[in-house]
Design an enzyme around this catalytic site. Structure first.
Site, PDB file in Angstrom:
ATOM      1  N   LYS A  56       0.861  -1.280   0.096  1.00 55.43           N
ATOM      2  CA  LYS A  56       0.017   0.050  -0.087  1.00 55.43           C
ATOM      3  C   LYS A  56       0.732   1.140   0.229  1.00 55.43           C
ATOM      4  CE  LYS A  56      -0.261  -0.036   5.004  1.00 55.43           C
ATOM      5  NZ  LYS A  56      -0.978  -0.482   6.189  1.00 55.43           N
TER       6      LYS A  56
ATOM      7  N   ARG B  31     -10.549   1.529  14.171  1.00 52.54           N
ATOM      8  CA  ARG B  31     -10.476   2.202  12.725  1.00 52.54           C
ATOM      9  C   ARG B  31     -11.779   1.345  11.938  1.00 52.54           C
ATOM     10  NH1 ARG B  31      -4.797   1.806   9.432  1.00 52.54           N
ATOM     11  NH2 ARG B  31      -5.225  -0.124   9.015  1.00 52.54           N
TER      12      ARG B  31
ATOM     13  N   TYR C 147      15.975  30.973   2.255  1.00 51.08           N
ATOM     14  CA  TYR C 147      14.844  32.032   2.657  1.00 51.08           C
ATOM     15  C   TYR C 147      14.819  32.071   4.276  1.00 51.08           C
ATOM     16  CZ  TYR C 147      12.372  30.787  -1.651  1.00 51.08           C
ATOM     17  OH  TYR C 147      11.950  30.747  -2.782  1.00 51.08           O
TER      18      TYR C 147
HETATM   19  C1  LIG Z   1      -0.218  -1.371   6.927  1.00 57.00           C
HETATM   20  C2  LIG Z   1      -0.819  -2.675   7.446  1.00 57.00           C
HETATM   21  C3  LIG Z   1      -0.364  -3.904   7.663  1.00 57.00           C
HETATM   22  C4  LIG Z   1       1.257  -3.754   7.562  1.00 57.00           C
HETATM   23  O1  LIG Z   1       1.868  -3.000   8.728  1.00 57.00           O
HETATM   24  P1  LIG Z   1       3.381  -2.992   8.975  1.00 57.00           P
HETATM   25  O2  LIG Z   1       3.356  -2.275  10.374  1.00 57.00           O
HETATM   26  O3  LIG Z   1       4.073  -2.111   7.841  1.00 57.00           O
HETATM   27  O4  LIG Z   1       3.874  -4.352   8.769  1.00 57.00           O
HETATM   28  C5  LIG Z   1      -0.894  -4.982   7.922  1.00 57.00           C
HETATM   29  N1  LIG Z   1      -2.335  -5.001   7.885  1.00 57.00           N
HETATM   30  C6  LIG Z   1      -3.020  -3.917   7.672  1.00 57.00           C
HETATM   31  C7  LIG Z   1      -4.548  -3.923   7.994  1.00 57.00           C
HETATM   32  C8  LIG Z   1      -2.460  -2.783   7.618  1.00 57.00           C
HETATM   33  O5  LIG Z   1      -3.172  -1.757   7.200  1.00 57.00           O
END
Ligand SMILES: *Cc1c(COP(=O)(O)O)cnc(C)c1O
Length: 404
Positions: free
Chosen positions: A46, A154, A295
């Site tokens: 992601k 969530r 700046y």
């Molecule tokens: C992002 C995510 C993960 C992975 O988490 P990491 O800490 O990056 O390994 C696993 N499950 C869900 C639902 C996530 O949103």
């Protein structure tokens, strides 16, 4: 006579990202060695593959993981397209984020699994029903993982409301095939004692047993909650699938996780960062003592300096909080950022790292150069954030290349 205009290739005057495929493979193997062989290893790609670059990481990772996790269906479709174009075996793909009814139909068709994370999924039914009518015997039910909210607040269903959802699922079990039950941890990387995580595991177990009993199905549902941190430090969280994100990119979820792993493991697993961020200088010039730099005139040369201008700034995801604080590496030497990080530029003190007549250098903004390194954690510290955000914010417009 036509005038010929020389187009300067943009890549020559912008920063770029180098990715190590061998580091990805090493990190995957490290995680495989942490879990039983029957546990399925998923790679999470992601957020533009945690900023590393979706397509490049997909190509590096595809054949080494068992499942690919994405947030959006559009990324899942890109995976199917990549597999088709390259005649690769289809991997399991699970969409973790929200989806529309039209996307649900496409996921069913392309055998992409989805997480059912909220009441909106009931809107899928009319479209899936329509699709089933059109396809007849060749309709394949949408494979779904019920997301249970065990304490993060969530996405997902609360334990108390699951019962009512199950009736609906039972009525539509020709359209939706329940493949698994999942949840997500709230604080495993923030603490070194995991009582909250164990409460979450208890809730997930309860939900799983309830769903299994109520759906009255003749197969075993998958159960999953593990991510990078818990896979290393809470073996009880492994269940059937480990969903690994940050650590496949060679980064520790947090210092607390590292400390916990030191206690739990006889040998600390080694993770290798995958990403290096580099930038070629745009110019180098002398600045005499007393001159203001950048700046706001927030920096003033305390002696004669040689400074390099680099075409990188907060537009590219280089945090402005590194103003007058961070450093970049030039010829293996730490060089301070002078003045403010600008939209498209930074100014760096290269006095010690260059000679009188040096006309061009390449700086390492994130990564190793000789014995020195600038880690994502170091940048996160300067920028008052976490390594996840530092890498994820590296702008998608920068060129990514796989180097080894
Ligand atoms: C992002 C995510 C993960 C992975 O988490 P990491 O800490 O990056 O390994 C696993 N499950 C869900 C639902 C996530 O949103």
């Amino acid at each position: 006579m036509a005038e010929s205009v020389q187009i300067i290739d943009h890549e020559d005057c912008a920063s770029w990202i180098e990715l190590s495929k061998s580091a990805i493979i090493k990190n995957i193997n490290t995680y495989r060695s942490q879990i039983d062989s029957h546990i399925v290893l998923g790679g999470v790609i992601k957020g533009n593959a945690y900023g590393h670059g979706f397509q490049e990481i997909l190509e590096c990772m595809h054949s080494y993981v068992d499942i690919l996790f994405v947030i959006s269906p559009s990324d899942a479709f890109k995976i199917r397209k990549y597999e088709k174009e390259n005649e690769l075996i289809q991997k399991r793909v699970i969409v973790l984020g929200a989806i529309s009814p039209a996307e649900a139909v496409l996921c069913a068709r392309k055998v992409i699994e989805v997480a059912i994370t909220g009441p909106f999924w009931e809107n899928f039914i009319p479209e899936l029903r329509q699709c089933e009518k059109e396809k007849g015997n060749s309709y394949r039910p949408l494979k779904a993982h019920l997301h249970v909210d065990t304490g993060l607040s969530r996405e997902g269903f609360m334990l108390e409301e699951i019962q009512t959802k199950l009736n609906f699922l039972k009525e539509n079990n020709d359209l939706i095939y329940v493949q698994g039950v999942m949840s997500h941890f709230a604080n495993t990387e923030d603490v070194t004692e995991q009582s909250y995580a164990f409460e979450q595991l208890t809730k997930l177990d309860k939900a799983y047993d309830l769903i299994t009993a109520e759906l009255n199905i003749g197969y075993k549902l998958e159960k999953h909650i593990a991510q990078s941190a818990s896979t290393l430090i809470i073996p009880d969280s492994h269940y059937d699938i480990a969903r690994i994100g940050i650590s496949l990119y060679g980064l520790w979820p947090s210092n607390e996780t590292k400390l916990s792993a030191k206690v739990v493991k006889s040998e600390l697993p080694s993770l290798k960062p995958v990403l290096t961020w580099k930038c070629r200088s745009q110019s180098i010039k002398k600045i005499s003592a007393g001159t203001y730099i950048g700046y706001g005139c927030s920096c003033r040369a305390d002696r004669d300096l040689r400074v390099a201008l680099f075409p990188v700034g907060y537009f590219d995801g280089y945090p402005r909080l590194l103003s007058n604080k961070g450093y970049a590496l030039v010829n293996g030497i730490r060089c301070k950022i002078l003045g403010r990080v600008m939209m498209n530029h930074i100014i760096v003190d290269v006095t010690e790292a260059t000679r009188e007549n040096t006309s061009e250098v390449v700086a390492t903004l994130l990564g190793k150069d000789g014995n020195e390194s600038v880690s994502a954690e170091q940048i996160a510290d300067w920028a008052q954030t976490i390594n996840y955000e530092v890498v994820t914010r590296i702008a998608p417009h920068l060129k990514r290349m796989v180097v080894d």
